[in-house]
Write a protein that holds these residues in place. Structure first.
Motif, PDB file in Angstrom:
ATOM      1  N   UNK A 433       0.784  -1.216   0.000  1.00 35.13           N
ATOM      2  CA  UNK A 433       0.000   0.000   0.000  1.00 35.13           C
ATOM      3  C   UNK A 433       0.817   1.268   0.000  1.00 35.13           C
ATOM      4  N   UNK A 434       0.117   2.398  -0.003  1.00 36.42           N
ATOM      5  CA  UNK A 434       0.746   3.718  -0.091  1.00 36.42           C
ATOM      6  C   UNK A 434       1.774   3.717  -1.223  1.00 36.42           C
ATOM      7  N   UNK A 435       1.277   3.471  -2.426  1.00 45.83           N
ATOM      8  CA  UNK A 435       2.133   3.386  -3.611  1.00 45.83           C
ATOM      9  C   UNK A 435       2.278   4.731  -4.324  1.00 45.83           C
ATOM     10  N   UNK A 436       1.906   5.803  -3.654  1.00 43.19           N
ATOM     11  CA  UNK A 436       1.817   7.108  -4.311  1.00 43.19           C
ATOM     12  C   UNK A 436       3.172   7.677  -4.728  1.00 43.19           C
ATOM     13  N   UNK A 437       4.262   7.147  -4.160  1.00 41.29           N
ATOM     14  CA  UNK A 437       5.578   7.630  -4.561  1.00 41.29           C
ATOM     15  C   UNK A 437       6.202   6.837  -5.691  1.00 41.29           C
ATOM     16  N   UNK A 438       5.573   5.720  -6.055  1.00 37.45           N
ATOM     17  CA  UNK A 438       6.176   4.843  -7.060  1.00 37.45           C
ATOM     18  C   UNK A 438       6.277   5.488  -8.436  1.00 37.45           C
ATOM     19  N   UNK A 439       5.365   6.390  -8.762  1.00 35.65           N
ATOM     20  CA  UNK A 439       5.388   6.990 -10.098  1.00 35.65           C
ATOM     21  C   UNK A 439       6.384   8.137 -10.219  1.00 35.65           C
ATOM     22  N   UNK A 440       6.972   8.557  -9.106  1.00 37.52           N
ATOM     23  CA  UNK A 440       7.952   9.631  -9.144  1.00 37.52           C
ATOM     24  C   UNK A 440       9.290   9.108  -9.665  1.00 37.52           C
ATOM     25  N   UNK A 441      10.095   9.990 -10.193  1.00 35.47           N
ATOM     26  CA  UNK A 441      11.444   9.610 -10.602  1.00 35.47           C
ATOM     27  C   UNK A 441      12.339   9.531  -9.370  1.00 35.47           C
ATOM     28  N   UNK A 442      13.508   8.911  -9.527  1.00 42.50           N
ATOM     29  CA  UNK A 442      14.447   8.828  -8.404  1.00 42.50           C
ATOM     30  C   UNK A 442      14.832  10.227  -7.923  1.00 42.50           C
ATOM     31  N   UNK A 443      15.007  11.140  -8.871  1.00 41.81           N
ATOM     32  CA  UNK A 443      15.377  12.518  -8.526  1.00 41.81           C
ATOM     33  C   UNK A 443      14.263  13.204  -7.749  1.00 41.81           C
ATOM     34  N   UNK A 444      13.015  12.975  -8.156  1.00 39.60           N
ATOM     35  CA  UNK A 444      11.882  13.588  -7.463  1.00 39.60           C
ATOM     36  C   UNK A 444      11.746  13.034  -6.046  1.00 39.60           C
TER      37      UNK A 444
END
Length: 455
Positions: A433-444
């Motif tokens: 769960x809480x997958x909201x950061x998965x779509x960000x880039x490594x830099x983001x």
């Protein structure tokens, strides 16, 4: 009767809004604020650190004989209080000096040698509670010190009833929810008098939680991870009084102090990140956070605003065991709705919810591990689910903080070791769960982490 009717209407409204879970759309729901008691913060601190909110405990002579006298005195107290750990008070009742456990056991913790009041204690060990046996020592105390035994009996009665049933699968998670359920099951809802026989059925499972930071409470309109506790927060804060309370008149006397305790808790501020922050990177992270995270977790700084949003399980997708435990424990809800606690001005009431509240993130850098069950050791892994360990351990004796990943340094394992590794395949311990950061880039993600250090 009016309070029970209100609770019934609220519960019906929740059922109507969220449907029956059979494919109906669900959306985040904002929790409205409720009036809280006024209080004196200084008096609240004094009561927490010296007060007798429990009237029974371990006789001081017995406690110091077994444990010795504490020499750290992290709270800079005087008298006998200076000789016990910061999670205990020494009180005198019926002529006997007794050591009582306090809220500071779970709601304060040392970080790199300094005590942080309000930081959840993530090192407590409930992993082998079934092995604890005080029967021989109690028999000896009864024989050689009957007066002390009589004073300590209410505490040891509740302790020996509850502690064996609070066993978790690993050290570092908290069993407070199970403690509350057991204590309630042995108390008359109106008089609060103790019953040796359980009056309610107690679920066997122990649902693990991570202790949230106290300083978040000043922003929250509902207490606990799924926001079920509404109304007078002070009444919820004093639930541990059920450990030894004799009756409702004693509870009323203790309750009179908890407006002050709430005032103290709401005065707390998170510690400042102790190392240098890359300001340019943090500014970039603020923009990414604002775009991707602030809708649920709020905004910070001059524009500080927290939305108090309940996030349905279908959206957050984290382990549902805790939310389910509240919703399905109807006997607990019914007990509370007709209990002494539900009486009075701005009385507390329970609203179950199929999901969890998105918490404020003030001081989030120091509150590892993450998620409501403490299943994710660092913010880096929270924002990138591919990095989350399936089985892992951390060093409780010499903990090392990872200032890069922001959280505790940990060791991955290929296979689980019972009572040693955090096993995320177990019910209640899942790290999904809480997958909201998965779509960000490594830099983001790196920029967001740098920004979170500033909160």
């Amino acid at each position: 009767m009016k309070r029970i009717l209100v609770i019934s209407l609220v519960l019906c409204s929740v059922a109507i809004v969220f449907g029956n879970g059979e494919g109906e759309d669900v959306v985040p729901v904002s929790v409205a604020a409720s009036t809280q008691r006024p209080g004196d913060s200084a008096k609240g601190y004094q009561y927490l650190t010296t007060g007798d909110f429990l009237k029974s405990g371990v006789p001081y002579k017995f406690y110091t004989y077994v444990n010795g006298k504490n020499e750290t005195n992290l709270l800079n107290r005087t008298g006998m209080n200076a000789t016990v750990g910061h999670g205990y008070n020494v009180v005198t009742h019926n002529g006997v000096d007794m050591v009582i456990p306090t809220c500071m056991q779970c709601h304060s913790h040392t970080f790199e040698g300094k005590l942080v009041i309000g930081l959840g204690n993530n090192s407590l060990d409930f992993s082998n509670t079934k092995l604890v046996d005080f029967s021989k020592r109690l028999k000896l105390m009864k024989a050689v010190a009957p007066k002390q035994y009589s004073a300590a009996k209410p505490f040891f009665t509740s302790f020996t009833t509850t502690f064996p049933l609070m066993e978790t699968e690993v050290r570092g998670v908290n069993a407070a929810d199970k403690l509350a359920i057991i204590l309630v099951s042995h108390r008359d809802p109106q008089t609060l008098e103790w019953s040796d026989k359980a009056l309610l059925d107690v679920p066997e499972e122990v649902i693990p939680t991570d202790v949230p930071a106290w300083w978040l409470m000043k922003k929250k309109n509902a207490m606990f991870y799924n926001g079920f506790a509404r109304g007078d927060f002070a009444k919820y804060l004093m639930l541990s009084n059920l450990l030894t309370v004799s009756d409702s008149s004693e509870a009323r006397e203790v309750s009179n102090h908890f407006g002050d305790v709430l005032a103290f808790i709401r005065s707390l501020r998170p510690p400042v990140y102790p190392q240098e922050v890359n300001k340019h990177l943090a500014d970039e992270g603020r923009a990414v956070f604002s775009e991707n995270c602030s809708k649920c977790h709020g905004s910070y700084g001059p524009e500080d605003q927290y939305p108090n949003l309940l996030i349905p399980a279908s959206i957050i997708q984290t382990d549902p065991t805790l939310a389910d435990g509240v919703q399905l424990n109807v006997p607990f809800i019914q007990w509370f709705s007709k209990s002494w606690f539900s009486q009075g001005e701005n009385a507390p009431y329970i609203v179950p919810f199929n999901g969890y509240i998105a918490p404020p993130l003030d001081g989030v850098w120091i509150t590892a591990p993450y998620l409501h069950n403490g299943s994710v050791p660092t913010i880096e892994a929270l924002l990138n689910s591919k990095l989350r360990p399936k089985y892992w351990t951390r060093d409780f004796n010499n903990p090392v903080y990872d200032y890069s990943a922001v959280g505790w340094k940990y060791t991955k394992h290929e296979t689980p070791i019972a009572k040693v590794t955090y096993n995320t395949t177990l019910k209640g311990y899942n790290n999904a769960g809480h997958y909201f950061g998965d779509h960000l880039t490594d830099e983001e993600r790196k920029a967001v982490i740098e920004y979170l250090k500033t909160l």
